[in-house]
Design a protein around this motif. Structure first.
Motif, PDB file in Angstrom:
ATOM      1  N   HIS A  73       3.879  -5.555   7.784  1.00  0.00           N
ATOM      2  CA  HIS A  73       3.343  -4.295   7.275  1.00  0.00           C
ATOM      3  C   HIS A  73       1.928  -4.046   7.779  1.00  0.00           C
ATOM      4  O   HIS A  73       1.157  -4.982   7.986  1.00  0.00           O
ATOM      5  CB  HIS A  73       3.302  -4.305   5.745  1.00  0.00           C
ATOM      6  N   MET A  87       2.229   0.900   2.492  1.00  0.00           N
ATOM      7  CA  MET A  87       2.403  -0.231   3.399  1.00  0.00           C
ATOM      8  C   MET A  87       3.561   0.108   4.333  1.00  0.00           C
ATOM      9  O   MET A  87       4.705   0.240   3.896  1.00  0.00           O
ATOM     10  CB  MET A  87       2.681  -1.518   2.627  1.00  0.00           C
ATOM     11  N   MET A  88       3.248   0.290   5.626  1.00  0.00           N
ATOM     12  CA  MET A  88       4.248   0.733   6.582  1.00  0.00           C
ATOM     13  C   MET A  88       4.775  -0.459   7.378  1.00  0.00           C
ATOM     14  O   MET A  88       4.023  -1.182   8.019  1.00  0.00           O
ATOM     15  CB  MET A  88       3.660   1.791   7.517  1.00  0.00           C
ATOM     16  N   PHE A  89       6.102  -0.635   7.325  1.00  0.00           N
ATOM     17  CA  PHE A  89       6.751  -1.774   7.978  1.00  0.00           C
ATOM     18  C   PHE A  89       7.061  -1.436   9.434  1.00  0.00           C
ATOM     19  O   PHE A  89       7.402  -0.300   9.768  1.00  0.00           O
ATOM     20  CB  PHE A  89       8.045  -2.117   7.241  1.00  0.00           C
ATOM     21  N   TYR A 159      11.424  -1.258   4.736  1.00  0.00           N
ATOM     22  CA  TYR A 159      10.603  -2.004   3.775  1.00  0.00           C
ATOM     23  C   TYR A 159       9.271  -1.304   3.492  1.00  0.00           C
ATOM     24  O   TYR A 159       8.372  -1.903   2.886  1.00  0.00           O
ATOM     25  CB  TYR A 159      10.324  -3.413   4.305  1.00  0.00           C
ATOM     26  N   SER A 160       9.113  -0.072   3.928  1.00  0.00           N
ATOM     27  CA  SER A 160       7.852   0.656   3.725  1.00  0.00           C
ATOM     28  C   SER A 160       7.854   1.349   2.369  1.00  0.00           C
ATOM     29  O   SER A 160       8.828   1.997   2.005  1.00  0.00           O
ATOM     30  CB  SER A 160       7.663   1.692   4.835  1.00  0.00           C
ATOM     31  N   THR A 163       2.010   2.322  -2.322  1.00  0.00           N
ATOM     32  CA  THR A 163       1.508   1.232  -3.170  1.00  0.00           C
ATOM     33  C   THR A 163       1.550   1.589  -4.649  1.00  0.00           C
ATOM     34  O   THR A 163       1.497   0.704  -5.500  1.00  0.00           O
ATOM     35  CB  THR A 163       0.072   0.856  -2.774  1.00  0.00           C
ATOM     36  N   SER A 386      12.320 -10.593   2.874  1.00  0.00           N
ATOM     37  CA  SER A 386      11.897  -9.774   1.743  1.00  0.00           C
ATOM     38  C   SER A 386      13.092  -9.568   0.833  1.00  0.00           C
ATOM     39  O   SER A 386      14.233  -9.428   1.294  1.00  0.00           O
ATOM     40  CB  SER A 386      11.369  -8.416   2.227  1.00  0.00           C
TER      41      SER A 386
END
Length: 514
Positions: A73, A87-89, A159-160, A163, A386
């Motif tokens: 991320h 949070m950018m995957f 997965y992004s 928050t 994850s």
């Protein structure tokens, strides 16, 4: 031919601490001290905890290709406070090389909105692709040989995540989506010290609009973009009337009808004739509907629609418009089948009780990629683990929504006009977005790809827009049409041809071998 040979070494755990503990983190497949440098580690891309780095080898066309993969991320921070709002995957691949010469770098994403990058990554252009059983195998159509690759999951996909729940609204809109992906690119280029690398943006479907918008944002931030790759959507190249837009769906319908044996003759000839009729005969009639069209003229148009689409004239209502939904349901209706909107070659049982189109039942979207295989690849091959759901456009995570489709990104997305301001052709600037970015950057080049069997992306509309554009702009656009559907690259032959065409596009733009 490709030898299906590969090896993998986990060379880095997570976080900055691991970089200091292993010389192979940046000297790979050579004795410690040799000068096979990985500038991404040197520059500190791994400084944020949670990014996992692995080393791999595959054999392509008889040659060994050694590359580094990263998965993790990057925070999207509010500039005023420095706090991460999302949070950018991403998953990136870079080749090992013996010099500091900058290779091109391409950022890729899918569409939706709400789709993760898994399709363009593990069906399309990454070094590995999932086979029909969900196993990762060497991808002979990968773009890695001529450009480094960064597969991006915008916030709310893969997965992004934002928050905080309250931050979701700033990402789930056209402007916030484009601004946040542009910010991701800025941070990535900064950490990798890759500002000298020729920069390309590639998007599929809704990702085409995202690529144009992100390119526009980066231009305003004085970040040069070498090229855009548009896949599977008609980009806003030029302004055409609604009647012409409707008419130019007919050649795509003709392609489907030819495939299913509903029309006779030569494929290419039929499509040329359908395009000519659509522009010269059909569009003018549609433009005259408000003024009145005689019964005999209506009968003639219905007969010609049947001649070019294979659909019964009774399927065409008083508007003389054959929409995508009716076409997909009527082409094979007598056999009890519906054709896929995203790939008209694929069929499913016709459900005559279905009132509203359900993409989850579309035969061209069903089982398009093995979700378990995607997660296994990331956990076993890339070492990224994850417990989060790797999220797509149709929700399905915990907890279940309180409203119908309430966790679908299309429902969560802000479709208001204000969210498109400054990043879209539907803003106060009426100039088509692509035309605007081409005029703003005379060095920009665009590659556009569409499949003959993609009802979502009528290929002839792209051809027509390029023909009516300012020639000085049109000459900077490369258009290719493939024997494929929306996800063109799921066809082996089309994927290999795309690789050759995109490689030529990148090499021509960079003016040198990578």
């Amino acid at each position: 031919m490709i030898a299906m040979t590969e090896s993998r070494r986990l060379v880095l755990g997570v976080g900055r601490k691991s970089v200091a503990t292993a010389c192979f983190a940046w000297i790979i497949a050579t004795p410690c001290g040799a000068q096979m440098l990985d500038p991404f580690v040197q520059a500190g891309l791994d400084e944020e905890a949670g990014i996992v780095t692995t080393s791999h080898e595959i054999v392509l066309d008889g040659s060994t290709v050694t590359y580094t993969a990263r998965a993790g991320h990057i925070p999207i921070r509010d500039n005023a406070t420095g706090r991460a709002h999302g949070m950018m995957f991403f998953i990136s691949y870079s080749l090992e090389r013996e010099s500091a010469q900058a290779r091109p770098i391409t950022f890729l994403w899918n569409g939706g909105p709400g789709s993760s990058s898994s399709l363009v990554h593990l069906s399309g252009f990454g070094p590995k692709r999932l086979d029909s059983s969900g196993v990762a195998v060497v991808n002979d159509g990968t773009w890695l040989e001529f450009t480094d690759l960064v597969f991006v999951d915008p916030i709310g996909t893969g997965y992004s995540r934002p928050t905080k729940p309250d931050y979701g609204a700033e990402f789930y809109q056209d402007r916030g989506d484009a601004e946040s992906v542009a910010e991701f690119i800025r941070v990535f280029l900064t950490r990798a010290d890759a500002w000298d690398a020729p920069l390309f943006l590639a998007g599929e479907s809704f990702g085409v609009l995202r690529a144009t918008r992100v390119g526009d944002v980066l231009r305003r931030r004085s970040v040069a973009v070498a090229g855009l790759m548009h896949i599977g959507l008609v980009p806003p190249l030029a302004t055409i009337s609604e009647e012409v837009s409707i008419a130019l769906t007919i050649p795509t319908y003709a392609a489907a009808a030819m495939y299913h044996g509903r029309l006779d003759g030569n494929f290419e000839t039929m499509l040329v004739e359908a395009t000519r009729w659509a522009l010269q005969d059909y569009a003018p009639v549609l433009a005259q509907l408000d003024e009145g069209v005689s019964a005999s003229e209506r009968a003639r148009v219905r007969a010609d629609l049947s001649r070019f689409t294979g659909v019964s004239p009774t399927a065409v209502d008083s508007t003389l418009v054959l929409g995508m939904g009716p076409f997909s349901e009527w082409l094979l209706r007598e056999d009890g089948f519906v054709v896929g909107r995203y790939d008209s070659r694929l069929t499913g049982l016709l459900d005559t009780t279905q009132v509203m189109y359900d993409p989850t039942s579309d035969p061209s979207l069903r089982d398009i990629i093995d979700d378990v295989g995607v997660v296994r690849y990331m956990r076993e091959e890339l070492g990224f683990r994850s417990d989060l759901q790797y999220q797509g456009p149709f929700g399905g995570g915990y907890p279940s929504p309180n409203s119908f489709r309430g966790d679908w990104m299309s429902v969560l997305w802000d479709q208001s006009e204000t969210s498109r301001a400054a990043v879209d052709d539907r803003s106060m600037d009426a100039t088509p977005a692509v035309e605007r970015v081409l005029k703003a950057d005379r060095d920009l080049r665009i590659y556009v790809a569409c499949g003959y069997f993609d009802l979502i992306c009528p290929y002839s509309a792209i051809d027509h827009m390029v023909k009516i554009m300012d020639p000085s702009l049109a000459n900077r656009i490369t258009v290719r049409t493939y024997h494929g559907g929306h996800a063109i690259y799921t066809d082996d032959a089309a994927r290999l041809q795309m690789r050759a065409d995109v490689e030529a596009f990148v090499r021509a733009r960079t003016g040198r071998l990578p």
